[in-house]
Design an enzyme around this catalytic site. Structure first.
Site, PDB file in Angstrom:
ATOM      1  CB  THR A 556     -32.904 -16.267  87.774  1.00 18.67           C
ATOM      2  OG1 THR A 556     -31.706 -16.440  86.982  1.00 18.67           O
ATOM      3  CG2 THR A 556     -33.506 -14.905  87.462  1.00 18.67           C
ATOM      4  CE  LYS A 580     -26.084 -22.711  93.828  1.00 16.07           C
ATOM      5  NZ  LYS A 580     -26.988 -21.726  94.429  1.00 16.07           N
ATOM      6  CD  GLU A 607     -18.461 -13.735  99.094  1.00 17.21           C
ATOM      7  OE1 GLU A 607     -18.408 -14.940  99.399  1.00 17.21           O
ATOM      8  OE2 GLU A 607     -17.455 -13.036  98.882  1.00 17.21           O
ATOM      9  CG  LEU A 614     -21.952 -17.532 105.582  1.00 20.79           C
ATOM     10  CD1 LEU A 614     -21.692 -19.017 105.758  1.00 20.79           C
ATOM     11  CD2 LEU A 614     -21.790 -16.793 106.900  1.00 20.79           C
ATOM     12  N   GLY A 665     -38.155 -21.102 101.972  1.00 22.25           N
ATOM     13  CA  GLY A 665     -37.281 -20.534 100.951  1.00 22.25           C
ATOM     14  C   GLY A 665     -35.856 -21.023 101.004  1.00 22.25           C
ATOM     15  CD  GLU A 668     -31.754 -22.832  93.866  1.00 23.83           C
ATOM     16  OE1 GLU A 668     -32.594 -22.049  93.385  1.00 23.83           O
ATOM     17  OE2 GLU A 668     -30.602 -22.479  94.179  1.00 23.83           O
ATOM     18  CG  ASP A 679     -27.265 -25.682  95.075  1.00 21.88           C
ATOM     19  OD1 ASP A 679     -27.220 -24.841  94.161  1.00 21.88           O
ATOM     20  OD2 ASP A 679     -27.276 -25.379  96.287  1.00 21.88           O
ATOM     21  CE  LYS A 683     -24.840 -23.505  97.454  1.00 27.54           C
ATOM     22  NZ  LYS A 683     -25.657 -23.631  98.675  1.00 27.54           N
ATOM     23  N   GLY A 798     -31.555 -18.935 102.925  1.00 25.45           N
ATOM     24  CA  GLY A 798     -32.603 -18.008 103.336  1.00 25.45           C
ATOM     25  C   GLY A 798     -32.613 -16.778 102.455  1.00 25.45           C
TER      26      GLY A 798
END
Length: 816
Positions: A556, A580, A607, A614, A665, A668, A679, A683, A798
């Site tokens: 989620t 995240k 990850e 990745l 997709g 978000e 976002d 990260k 994706g």
């Protein structure tokens, strides 16, 4: 001569008894047979209940007796031709009348002595053996019945009488030397004192009856017929992967039966061991299966562990104090006290300092033991030399058993580490001098998890079962589950990982299945059987199930879900997440979660927080672990924004491209999370923290490219309308990039302790210029990568790649 014993389930009803009669008839073709039978299934418990009700002046005992009578009459009617039933039915009624008279006495007196209870309980075997003996005579005329009370003589220790073997062996040999019948049926469990009073040999004592007879007659075999295919490596009702044990030594069987392997009553082995008579445990309902062969010379096995057993309802009592150090006789006094009140000690361990002694007894004896021990040591307690005994209830003993364990190093270490990895707390440890048994005491709530974990470790070729609890089964979640279904067989065969999805939840419903959800039908299960979604209840159910190697999978972007991680980690439930929010929350919370992961040995993997599938976070971790230091990071970390700016041009409006990114997709559900830059800020913050720097998100400069009015909308509809309204703003950004012969890229960077995220005009010579589609790219400048940075590039958005990244984290846990 062979002795065959049939347990309660084997003689539960007429249908089962017919199977028993066939087995006996086949065996009788080759040997003389003695058949020892238990009471019909659950009859002994029912008799005990009737006795308790009668003693409590509860007239309902009469209904119970009527039910017992009906069961035996119905059974006999199904086994005996109508023409021969009359006298037999009358005999059963006479036995029941005698039983009812005894219970009437209990009712009138309002009491139930141990002596009377033994007499009442004996009726179960008396009735079953009579019915079976008469049924056997229908097809095997050369058969007879013998009351065990006439042959097995004991003392008056009612409830679990001690056998007088000198008299018993003589009576048995005299009777069978004179007996010419091919088959003799005897009731198990019951005996009589030397003065003729009915006694019993303890619950499960029918096995013991058969062993006593076999030893007295030097029988060639003792066969114990039950409802399972022999002794198992663990209780098959708790451990579904448990396997039958083909051969086992007397000593190993004795240890396993003592520690709860109910297929064999512990005292059974001793009489036949002395005569070296093998025991064969067979399945009445599948007689062709080999079963378990118990002897002095079992076949050798590569596995030093033969089985794992357990005893539930255990209480630990600890006696300790400085007054015990160096004082001889303390242990003697403790065990004498317990002996005087007839309490059996199951488990013993003592500190080398002599400061404390710890014993394990049954829960039902705890109160009496506590009173007796404190009374015996009251002087020392008053002088503060010894503490009042410490009582801990609701525990369980787990025992690892194997004759060859003494020749293998590290078994106890494997046992303890296996339990520790699943947060099973060990309260006490004991290992016999023979080294064929390692016992630990644990909380009763952890029994299922402990048995399954240990069985997996020692018997299942190191196959590791992972139990997944998935929250968030939208686009990514659905693909994740389909990937599991596709790879399940491969993982089990090649990586020895058995993946099970135990729970799935969306925002509306949640569904749990302890045996694992059928992956091809999880949607139907959720829709048809799901209950209302509730995060607190979800956590409670995971905790209640207490399954080994449990992993909570968060798919989620929900802040409330991220707050659950702490609760899961504290229960040693691993967490795998693409969400995240937790790792980008306040720095202290981020560190707290990582510390909990280490403290409770619960994996915390994320990850997919950066770069979807990745290997970016894992690479940073490995750099830091190997001693490198990150000085600078440059990155395009939003696959959605990269997709948007790669497709936004004079032919495709900004509004249309953002819409398409959502359809595919890449964004978000709320696209403002991507377009606001929050976002990306999360990260880069995660990468900075993983690089060893302390930073919070407020310290990251967010250079917004979106008009404030767009970001302040309160719905997706309003947001997309605002994109049309401010189309000129976005077109202006595109034209400016064209004029500079650059491309628009949303870049995150960190250098000299400062971080920022924002839209940049990237020139042709820059590594980011040719970044296509939804790809991410990260450049790490470190002590080792100075002139040329370490570059990681690939699809960064994706559903499929995100799901595969989550899947990879789950597999990583399985490989630990």
């Amino acid at each position: 001569m062979k002795v065959l014993k049939f347990g309660g389930t084997s003689v539960a009803n007429a249908q089962n008894i017919k199977l028993v009669l066939d087995i006996v008839a086949n065996k009788a073709k080759e040997d003389k047979i003695i058949v020892v039978v238990s009471a019909l299934s659950k009859i002994t418990d029912t008799l005990h209940l009737a006795a308790a009700k009668a003693a409590a002046n509860d007239e309902n005992f009469k209904e119970i007796i009527a039910e017992i009578e009906k069961i035996h009459l119905d059974t006999l009617k199904q086994l005996i031709p109508v023409s021969e039933q009359s006298s037999l039915l009358s005999h059963i009624k006479r036995i029941i009348n005698h039983l009812e008279t005894l219970l009437d006495g209990c009712f009138l007196l309002g009491e139930l002595s141990a002596r009377t209870l033994d007499t009442i309980l004996s009726f179960g075997e008396l009735l079953s053996s009579y019915v079976i003996a008469e049924a056997l005579k229908q097809n095997l005329k050369n058969s007879s019945y013998k009351d065990s009370r006439e042959l097995i003589k004991t003392n008056n220790n009612f409830g679990k009488a001690n056998v007088n073997f000198d008299i018993t062996n003589l009576l048995i040999t005299d009777f069978f030397n004179a007996n010419e019948n091919q088959v003799v049926v005897m009731p198990g469990f019951i005996s009589s004192s030397t003065d003729g009073i009915s006694t019993t040999l303890g619950r499960g004592g029918s096995d013991y009856t058969a062993a006593i007879v076999a030893a007295a007659l030097n029988a060639t075999d003792l066969e114990i017929w039950t409802d399972v295919n022999g002794m198992f490596t663990a209780n098959p009702k708790i451990v579904k992967q448990a396997q039958p044990i083909a051969t086992i030594s007397y000593q190993e069987a004795m240890e396993l039966s003592h520690f709860g392997a109910k297929v064999l009553y512990p005292p059974t082995i001793q009489p036949v061991l002395q005569k070296n008579i093998p025991i064969h445990i067979k399945n009445t309902f599948d007689p062709e299966v080999e079963g378990t062969f118990i002897s002095n010379n079992p076949l050798t096995s590569t596995n030093p562990v033969k089985g794992i057993s357990h005893i539930e309802n255990i209480t630990l009592i600890t006696l300790e104090g400085p007054g015990m150090i160096g004082v001889s006789g303390s242990s003697k006094r403790l065990f004498e006290v317990l002996s005087h009140v007839h309490i059996n000690v199951i488990f013993i361990t003592q500190a080398s300092s002599e400061h404390s002694i710890c014993i394990g007894i049954l829960n039902e004896d705890a109160e009496q033991a506590e009173i007796a021990i404190n009374k015996a040591f009251e002087v020392e307690i008053a002088q503060n030399k010894v503490d009042p005994c410490i009582v801990e209830k609701n525990l369980c003993i787990i025992a690892l058993v194997g004759e060859k364990m003494k020749n293998h190093q590290g078994l106890s270490g494997k046992m303890f580490s296996t339990l520790g990895k699943n947060n099973v707390n060990i309260r006490a440890i004991a290992q016999g001098a023979s080294e064929r048994n390692i016992s630990v005491v644990i909380n009763e709530r952890d029994v299922k998890k402990a048995l399954n974990t240990l069985h997996e470790r020692f018997f299942e070729d190191n196959t590791k079962q992972l139990n997944l609890f998935v929250m968030g089964v939208g686009n990514v979640g659905e693909i994740f589950i389909s990937q599991i279904a596709q790879q399940k067989k491969f993982l089990k065969e090649n990586l020895k990982i058995n993946l099970r999805v135990i729970a799935v939840s969306n925002s509306r419903k949640m569904h749990f299945d302890e045996d694992g959800i059928e992956l091809k039908k999880w949607k139907e299960a959720l829709d048809e059987n799901g209950e209302t979604a509730n995060q607190d209840l979800f956590v409670s159910k995971v905790k209640e199930l207490n399954l080994r190697n449990s992993i909570f999978v968060d798919i989620t972007a929900n802040e409330g879900v991220s707050r659950l991680y702490e609760r899961f980690l504290k229960e040693s439930v691993g967490v795998v997440t693409c969400n995240k929010i937790a790792c980008a929350s306040e720095y202290n919370n981020y560190i707290h979660l990582k510390n909990l992961s280490r403290q409770y040995n619960a994996p915390f993997l994320y990850e997919t927080n950066v770069g979807a599938g990745l290997p970016i976070i894992d690479t940073v971790k490995n750099l830091i672990a190997s001693g490198d230091k990150v000085h600078k990071i440059q990155a395009v970390l939003s696959g959605s924004l990269n997709f948007i700016f790669n497709n936004f041009d004079d032919k495709n409006s900004f509004h249309d491209v953002v819409k398409e990114a959502g359809v595919q997709g890449f964004t978000e559900p709320d696209p403002t999370i991507d377009l606001s830059g929050i976002d990306v800020a999360r990260k880069i913050l995660i990468l900075i923290r993983e690089s060893g720097y302390k930073m919070d998100i407020e310290e990251i400069a967010n250079e917004a490219f979106m008009p404030a009015a767009c970001l302040q909308t309160n719905s997706n509809e309003a947001f997309f309308a605002s994109l049309i309204e401010h189309a000129a703003h976005f077109d202006g950004l595109y034209q400016k990039a064209i004029s500079k012969e650059s491309r628009l890229k949303y870049v995150a960077q960190f250098e000299n302790g400062k971080a920022s995220v924002g839209l940049q005009f990237i020139p042709k010579e820059h590594p980011f210029y040719n970044l296509e589609g939804k790809d991410n790219i990260v450049l790490f400048y470190t002590d080792r990568y100075v002139d040329q940075p370490l570059l990681i590039k690939g699809a960064g958005a994706g559903a499929a790649v995100t799901a595969s990244g989550i899947f990879a984290d789950v597999i990583r846990i399985g490989n630990v």
